[in-house]
Scaffold this motif. Structure first.
Motif, PDB file in Angstrom:
ATOM      1  N   HIS A   1      23.976  20.551 -11.942  1.00  0.00           N
ATOM      2  CA  HIS A   1      23.378  21.697 -12.614  1.00  0.00           C
ATOM      3  C   HIS A   1      22.167  21.344 -13.458  1.00  0.00           C
ATOM      4  O   HIS A   1      21.435  22.222 -13.882  1.00  0.00           O
ATOM      5  CB  HIS A   1      24.401  22.520 -13.392  1.00  0.00           C
ATOM      6  CG  HIS A   1      24.916  21.899 -14.643  1.00  0.00           C
ATOM      7  ND1 HIS A   1      24.137  21.655 -15.734  1.00  0.00           N
ATOM      8  CD2 HIS A   1      26.160  21.502 -14.978  1.00  0.00           C
ATOM      9  CE1 HIS A   1      24.867  21.129 -16.686  1.00  0.00           C
ATOM     10  NE2 HIS A   1      26.096  21.033 -16.243  1.00  0.00           N
TER      11      HIS A   1
ATOM     12  N   GLY B   1      18.800  22.791 -11.841  1.00  0.00           N
ATOM     13  CA  GLY B   1      18.373  24.193 -11.863  1.00  0.00           C
ATOM     14  C   GLY B   1      18.434  24.741 -13.265  1.00  0.00           C
ATOM     15  O   GLY B   1      18.707  24.037 -14.224  1.00  0.00           O
TER      16      GLY B   1
ATOM     17  N   GLU C   1      21.051  29.816 -15.946  1.00  0.00           N
ATOM     18  CA  GLU C   1      21.549  31.074 -15.399  1.00  0.00           C
ATOM     19  C   GLU C   1      22.060  30.875 -13.977  1.00  0.00           C
ATOM     20  O   GLU C   1      23.083  31.420 -13.598  1.00  0.00           O
ATOM     21  CB  GLU C   1      20.460  32.137 -15.417  1.00  0.00           C
ATOM     22  CG  GLU C   1      20.943  33.500 -14.984  1.00  0.00           C
ATOM     23  CD  GLU C   1      19.870  34.555 -15.113  1.00  0.00           C
ATOM     24  OE1 GLU C   1      19.772  35.372 -14.184  1.00  0.00           O
ATOM     25  OE2 GLU C   1      19.150  34.545 -16.112  1.00  0.00           O
ATOM     26  N   ASP C   2      21.355  30.075 -13.192  1.00  0.00           N
ATOM     27  CA  ASP C   2      21.773  29.804 -11.818  1.00  0.00           C
ATOM     28  C   ASP C   2      23.143  29.124 -11.801  1.00  0.00           C
ATOM     29  O   ASP C   2      23.997  29.459 -10.988  1.00  0.00           O
ATOM     30  CB  ASP C   2      20.727  28.936 -11.122  1.00  0.00           C
ATOM     31  CG  ASP C   2      21.080  28.663  -9.672  1.00  0.00           C
ATOM     32  OD1 ASP C   2      21.495  29.607  -8.979  1.00  0.00           O
ATOM     33  OD2 ASP C   2      20.958  27.502  -9.258  1.00  0.00           O
TER      34      ASP C   2
ATOM     35  N   ARG D   1      26.471  30.719 -10.045  1.00  0.00           N
ATOM     36  CA  ARG D   1      27.182  29.981  -9.004  1.00  0.00           C
ATOM     37  C   ARG D   1      28.623  29.705  -9.402  1.00  0.00           C
ATOM     38  O   ARG D   1      29.536  29.823  -8.593  1.00  0.00           O
ATOM     39  CB  ARG D   1      26.470  28.666  -8.689  1.00  0.00           C
ATOM     40  CG  ARG D   1      25.172  28.862  -7.954  1.00  0.00           C
ATOM     41  CD  ARG D   1      24.545  27.590  -7.493  1.00  0.00           C
ATOM     42  NE  ARG D   1      24.890  26.458  -8.349  1.00  0.00           N
ATOM     43  CZ  ARG D   1      24.352  25.259  -8.265  1.00  0.00           C
ATOM     44  NH1 ARG D   1      23.434  25.014  -7.369  1.00  0.00           N
ATOM     45  NH2 ARG D   1      24.709  24.293  -9.063  1.00  0.00           N
TER      46      ARG D   1
END
Length: 152
Positions: A65, A68, A71-72, A76
């Motif tokens: 993580h 990215g 929020e992504d 996910r």
């Protein structure tokens, strides 16, 4: 004399028919129980496979993580239970499992949600929070597997 032979033959046939019906009923009952156990075992395996997929996905998200935005990662992580079919497999279990198994399944799903929440908060793989959630999930999955084995 003739009636005695006929009566003995009829009585013998009746006993043989009764014994045959009894043996056939026992065989059918045993096969029916075996089919039910096989079906239950298949549902158990499908649920455990879905939870393993969810756990692996959460591990991959927690490890990657940093690549990215936050929020992504959250999006996910929040879709993991749905995408891994854990919730639909839980409904299948509700049809075939006994109450002890269902109680442990409920605890496992709660642990998986807590595990997901830790990842969605942006915790990395090597953080204590992540490792604690992962360990708690794995321990509950082990308890569930033990109860599942006992129910078969």
């Amino acid at each position: 004399m003739e009636w005695t032979g006929l009566l003995n033959t009829a009585l013998g046939a009746l006993i043989a028919l009764g014994a045959s019906a009894f043996v056939e009923h026992r065989r059918w009952s045993r096969e029916s129980t075996q089919r039910a156990n096989d079906d239950r075992r298949a549902v158990y395996v499908a649920f455990l496979d879905a939870t393993a997929t969810a756990s692996e996905t959460l591990i991959n998200i927690a490890r990657a993580h940093g690549d990215g935005d936050g929020e992504d990662v959250s999006v996910r992580a929040w879709t993991v239970l749905r995408d891994s079919s854990v919730l639909s497999r839980r409904l299948e279990l509700a049809l075939v499992a006994d109450d002890r198994v269902l109680a442990e399944v409920g605890k496992l799903v709660a642990m998986l949600r807590a595990y997901r929440d830790v990842v969605s908060e942006g915790r990395y793989f090597d953080t204590d929070e992540f490792q604690h959630a992962r360990t708690a999930f794995n321990e509950q999955r082990d308890r569930l597997m033990r109860v599942m084995r006992e129910s078969l």
